[in-house]
Design a protein around this motif. Structure first.
Motif, mmCIF file in Angstrom:
data_model
loop_
_atom_site.group_PDB
_atom_site.id
_atom_site.type_symbol
_atom_site.label_atom_id
_atom_site.label_comp_id
_atom_site.label_asym_id
_atom_site.label_seq_id
_atom_site.Cartn_x
_atom_site.Cartn_y
_atom_site.Cartn_z
ATOM 1 N N UNK A 90 33.011 64.789 53.113
ATOM 2 C CA UNK A 90 34.260 63.901 52.708
ATOM 3 C C UNK A 90 34.107 62.629 52.388
ATOM 4 N N UNK A 91 33.624 61.981 53.391
ATOM 5 C CA UNK A 91 33.180 60.518 53.102
ATOM 6 C C UNK A 91 32.404 60.206 51.955
ATOM 7 N N UNK A 128 29.855 62.295 56.469
ATOM 8 C CA UNK A 128 30.344 63.441 56.128
ATOM 9 C C UNK A 128 30.375 63.854 54.743
ATOM 10 N N UNK A 146 34.562 60.379 49.026
ATOM 11 C CA UNK A 146 35.379 59.166 48.568
ATOM 12 C C UNK A 146 34.502 57.885 48.236
#
Lengths: 293, 786
Positions: free
Chosen positions: A266-267, A264, A270
């Protein structure tokens, strides 16, 4: 897996190749190692009318090192970059990056120029090119021109190359002493492409602080980018764990990361931070170690 | 490379020994002959137009432009098959299964992406592909049913309007007093486990070639199949060609893993086209087609409840299972999840069982047998819930297993589902695995790792599975037997003709080992032939880890018959009593005077010259046997997996993997290890990487190997393999079968290890595949992680 009909053309030199491309423009596609184009044709995602095979042009297969510049012909294969002594000495980052590409079969066939011109956002070489301030020497109908790596990757699978141009060679300026580099990567588990790939370069000043910091990131955005926020954050500071972590946290600043079934947005954001940190740590270690990387 | 321990002694000159596979030099040097390597002159090449929609009415199908393309011979659509062949029925059914019409080509309606609509025949495969792009189809899309839990909600769109709901069929298994077990329990542990849909992914995709020899009225079909004889019977019925005019050849087959245990639409159509056209026809499936239109495996959701006492005794198991069977049941689609039901109690003595199975229609490709076929799901659900019970009771996972194992003295044991487990030594096998893994040390290491904030996990999986299908009374497809002809040729060389159809398992080697030992001939003198219905005796096929146990026994029986006959011939030649003959080192000799002897070769010559045979004896040395076992076999084992989870990325690293398998007697330890390792690879593949994903529109998102993460060698650990050996009583060889064991044991071992690693966060379960992002997210969502 049967491609549509196409015509096969094998020019005798760069001039002929460019001339042919200039006549046929978008109807013609340049064939180098064939590791992206041929699968696309077999899946009928690409159906060029003409395949222009530059695979046998000797001018594109030279590696040269002088006092200031390492020049790599666009047809040099990943496996050769991975293993050539000259490259290991002059630009170990490039060898480290090439070793991460695809699998042994892909590296045995695929070429540096082919991969760069294809400009897959999850490919490995672009970030390294950005970090090395590489210059792309390009042949077109009006002769040669130079495109800076930073200007080369313009969009998803799109470059500053025109349909009537051929990438001839990649020029990498010599690095100063006390420079360390690293390429680290999180692999997409099916394809092996980068979910995140971070190339970094750190040059230490006499005071042990980071004089020059460059970070390039693949896989996160549709276009590989220089993480300027990371670079600015670390520049002028000691390359300790805390400063590196602080800088790495800015790896995806201002970027809207890609999202797909493998990772994703978001991943990816990160992991850009995690891998930027790892890459910078390794580069910092190498910069301080006696053997230059 | 795997580390191999060898603790068991061989039991024959060839049997029990590590003998290099006869088939490998051919296969590894590119000299194998797969369907695509068999070239017939004048072949027409077939390509399929497949549905791009998961559920739609076909409102228009215009082939005129494609038909006009130079080099296109013919285009066949569903309309052309009306009244010819309209339905391919499944074999495995449930009493209440709704069985829809399963057409060869869709006519007015498609129900999954990849469903074949038209077949193009062209002079070469390039033109066939060009023609597909010229076929014009108009679809009227209908609402799509993708998720099985939504599919059974009232008001869900229907996959088949003729059925009242998307419930395709049900199956119930009740044994013991389940309500009492749950009343008496100190704890009830519950879990919902998703056993995701995965692809069998054989190295060779499907491939069919057919040729009709009009003069002989003989239809020959080459297919990459596991079941040439069953395919022949099906084609005979569907195409109305007598079985003795139909020859099916399974040449070298590049793996199958259950995916080729079927009768596919393409396999039915190609022979029909060959007959119509009067030319050979060929279809070689692409990988992308294979991922859409060959069966998938697993795809169950299991709601599990385990009743336990506070000292860890298991009293009862309840399981409600939904099985996503896709749009059209294939050959054994409905049978596979019932194997989950009957094997649900695993290695444990659980007095009460309640299993409710619901098969659900969705707009997807069918599920069917995939390596393990129903047993991996059973092992996964019981091994996960047992670990959850151990965690709940703060008991060591090895201890809770130990307390509930069937004891070796309790075999044969009748399970709650009515199966009779043949033999087992579960505790010994587990203890040996734990020893080899250094279990106690690992637990100490784990304690230290946790103090350092590292996430180390140790996972156990103790499995028992069901193999060697099987008794004819249990209604396996085509009967539960296998046959073999063993023939000593006049020169003394031996030919074994097997009705089974190995496709990578190595029976060209193991059958030769059996025959060579029984006939006292050199291993290299034995040739094993299989896969051609015109030359081998009848057979059922290769699946369910049955080849060695059932087919191998048939070889053994035929060799025994020949041995007896050779003894009689030798006795006649030597003029002594047959009772005094012994077969040793390639000669038949007198027990009383070893100098009185004749070689196997001389006996063979005598058998064919037929001049000095005992009175009334038929010439020749050729015997056929059918072996129909009275019971299944139940191999078992323990797998131990040690992992470390990287906190900041969620990546799982396997640090150690120990497999202790017991497949009864072993004919060739090397092929057993090959099977175990390949099995583990696919088991870990499901646990870590693999997942067939359809999006909300029923489009296959993981439709290529760029997106479907099938593990490569570099993504898998080193395995430490060893065995215990508990012979079966179900066949004279004592062998149980091992083709699926690795897949069955590996998946829960890995998941248990990861959940164990994450225990400090209070995480009790994670659904597969354990991709980094999922693991990372699960940790991130825990307040303890902040």
């Amino acid at each position: 897996m049967f491609p549509a009909n196409f015509n096969y053309v094998r020019p005798n030199n760069i001039r002929e190749a460019v001339q042919f491309l200039n006549e046929h423009k978008d109807d013609a596609k340049v064939l180098a190692g064939g590791q992206s184009l041929i699968p696309m044709m077999k899946l009928r995602l690409a159906a060029p009318e003409f395949l222009v095979d530059i695979g046998r042009l000797p001018e594109l297969k030279e590696i040269d090192l002088d006092d200031a510049v390492l020049t790599i012909g666009s047809l040099i294969r990943h496996a050769d970059i991975e293993t050539a002594d000259l490259i290991a000495r002059a630009c170990p980052l490039l060898a480290e990056t090439a070793a991460e590409i695809g699998d042994a079969q892909v590296r045995n066939r695929g070429t540096i120029g082919g991969s760069l011109a294809h400009a897959d956002p999850s490919a490995d070489l672009p970030a390294t090119m950005l970090v090395l301030d590489a210059r792309f020497s390009v042949a077109g109908p009006d002769g040669r021109r130079i495109i800076m790596a930073e200007d080369f990757f313009t969009d998803v699978m799109t470059t500053a190359l025109r349909p009537n141009e051929i990438l001839v060679s990649i020029e990498i300026p010599k690095m100063s002493r006390r420079t360390g580099c690293a390429y680290v990567k999180m692999h997409q588990q099916a394809s092996g492409f980068a979910i995140v790939g971070v190339a970094s370069l750190i040059t230490l000043g006499r005071n042990g602080r980071a004089e020059d910091v460059r970070v390039g990131i693949n896989g996160v955005s549709g276009v590989p980018y220089r993480a300027h926020a990371v670079e600015e954050s670390l520049r002028g500071k000691p390359v300790d764990e805390r400063n590196i972590a602080e800088a790495a946290a800015l790896a995806a600043q201002g970027v809207e990361p890609l999202s797909d079934i493998h990772a994703s947005s978001e991943y990816r954001r990160e992991m850009a931070t995690v891998y930027a940190r790892r890459s910078l740590q390794r580069a910092a270690q190498r910069a301080s170690a006696p053997q230059r990387h | 490379m795997a580390q191999i321990k060898q603790t068991i002694k061989p039991n024959g000159k060839y049997m029990g020994r590590r003998i290099m596979r006869k088939e490998d030099p051919r296969l590894l040097s590119g000299k194998g002959a797969y369907v695509d390597d068999i070239h017939l002159p004048n072949t027409a090449h077939v390509a399929f137009l497949r549905s791009e929609h998961a559920n739609a009415r076909i409102t228009k199908l215009d082939i005129s432009r494609a038909r006009a393309l130079a080099g296109v011979i013919q285009i066949v659509t569903g309309a052309d098959l009306r009244g010819v062949v309209e339905n391919i029925p499944p074999m495995g059914v449930l009493p209440d299964l709704f069985v829809p019409q399963h057409p060869v080509l869709a006519t007015d309606r498609v129900r999954y992406v990849g469903e074949p609509i038209a077949a193009v025949l062209a002079e070469n495969p390039y033109i066939a592909q060009d023609a597909l792009e010229l076929i014009h189809v108009e679809y009227d899309p209908l609402p799509v049913v993708v998720e099985m839990e939504k599919a059974i909600e009232p008001g869900s769109p229907l996959v088949h309007e003729q059925s009242k709901s998307n419930v395709a069929g049900t199956f119930k298994l009740d044994s013991g007093d389940i309500e009492r077990a749950f009343r008496k329990a100190d704890r009830i542990v519950t879990g919902r486990f998703v056993n995701q849909r995965v692809a069998p992914m054989p190295m060779e995709a499907r491939a069919v070639q057919a040729d009709y020899q009009a003069g002989e009225k003989m239809l020959t079909v080459w297919s990459a199949t596991q079941i040439p004889h069953l395919l022949r019977s099906s084609l005979s019925r569907l195409l109305k060609v007598p079985e003795n005019r139909l020859r099916v050849i399974a040449p070298d087959v590049g793996g199958a893993f259950g995916g080729k245990l079927n009768v596919y639409r393409e396999e039915v159509l190609l022979p029909l086209l060959a007959m119509r056209l009067g030319r050979p026809v060929k279809w070689i499936e692409t990988r992308r087609e294979n991922m859409r239109a060959m069966i998938h495996g697993r795809d169950q959701i299991n709601y599990v409840e385990l009743a336990v006492t506070k000292d860890g005794r298991m009293l009862g198991l309840k399981c409600r299972t939904l099985a996503d069977i896709g749009a059209y049941p294939q050959m054994l689609t409905a049978a596979i999840p019932t194997l989950t039901a009957i094997m649900a109690t695993g290695c444990y003595k659980i007095p009460a069982l309640s299993f409710e199975l619901t098969d659900v229609f969705t707009n997807k490709m069918a599920t069917d047998a995939y390596r393990g076929a129903g047993r991996p799901e059973a092992t996964y659900l019981i091994e996960r819930i047992v670990d959850m019970a151990a965690a709940e009771l703060k008991m060591d996972p090895a201890e809770i297993r130990s307390r509930n194992f069937l004891k070796s003295s309790e075999f044969p044991f009748t399970t709650p589902s009515g199966l009779i487990y043949d033999s087992g030594n579960y505790k010994t096998c587990m203890d040996k695995a734990l020893d080899l893994a250094g279990y106690n040390k690992l637990r100490q290491q784990q304690e230290r790792a946790r103090k350092q904030g590292r996430l180390m996990g140790i996972g156990l999986s103790t499995y028992v599975e069901i193999c060697a299908m099987g008794p004819a009374t249990s209604d396996p497809p085509g009967g539960g037997w296998e046959s073999a002809t063993v023939r000593i040729e006049p020169s003394g060389k031996v030919t074994v003709l097997s009705g089974a159809s190995p496709h990578g398992q190595g029976e060209e080697t193991t059958y030769a080992q059996i025959a060579a030992d029984q006939l006292s001939v050199p291993f290299d003198d034995v040739t094993v032939i299989h896969g051609d219905t015109a030359s081998v005796p009848p057979g059922v096929g290769t699946f369910g880890s049955r080849n060695t146990a059932v087919g191998g026994t048939a070889v053994y029986m035929s060799a025994q018959k020949i041995r007896t006959k050779m003894e009689a011939i030798a006795a006649n030649l030597l003029e002594i009593n047959p009772k005094n003959i012994v077969l040793r080192d390639g000669t038949l000799q007198s027990k009383l005077n070893p100098k009185k002897s004749v070689s196997v070769r001389e006996v063979a010559r005598a058998a064919y010259t037929a001049k000095k045979l005992p009175p009334g004896m038929e010439p020749g040395l050729s015997e056929t046997s059918f072996f129909s076992p009275k019971n299944y076999t139940f191999p078992f084992g323990t797998h131990v997996c040690v992992v470390e989870v990287e906190r900041e990325t969620g990546e799982v690293k396997i640090i150690k993997y120990v497999a202790m398998d017991d497949c009864g007697k072993v004919i060739n330890p090397m092929t057993v290890e090959g099977q175990v390792q390949g099995g583990i690879a696919q088991g870990l593949g499901q646990a870590l990487y693999e997942e067939i994903i359809y999006d909300d529109n029923g489009q296959l998102v993981t439709g290529s190997l760029m997106d479907y993460a099938f593990p490569k060698a570099t993504q898998l650990p080193e395995y430490i393999c060893d065995r215990t050996e508990t012979p079966t009583t179900s066949n004279p060889l004592g062998v149980k079968g091992v083709g699926e064991a690795g897949t069955i044991g590996a998946t829960p071992a890995l998941v248990n290890a990861v959940v164990d690693a994450l225990a400090p966060y209070g995480i009790q379960h994670l659904d597969m595949p354990l991709k980094p992002e999922k693991v990372w997210r699960t940790i991130e969502e825990k307040p303890e992680a902040r």
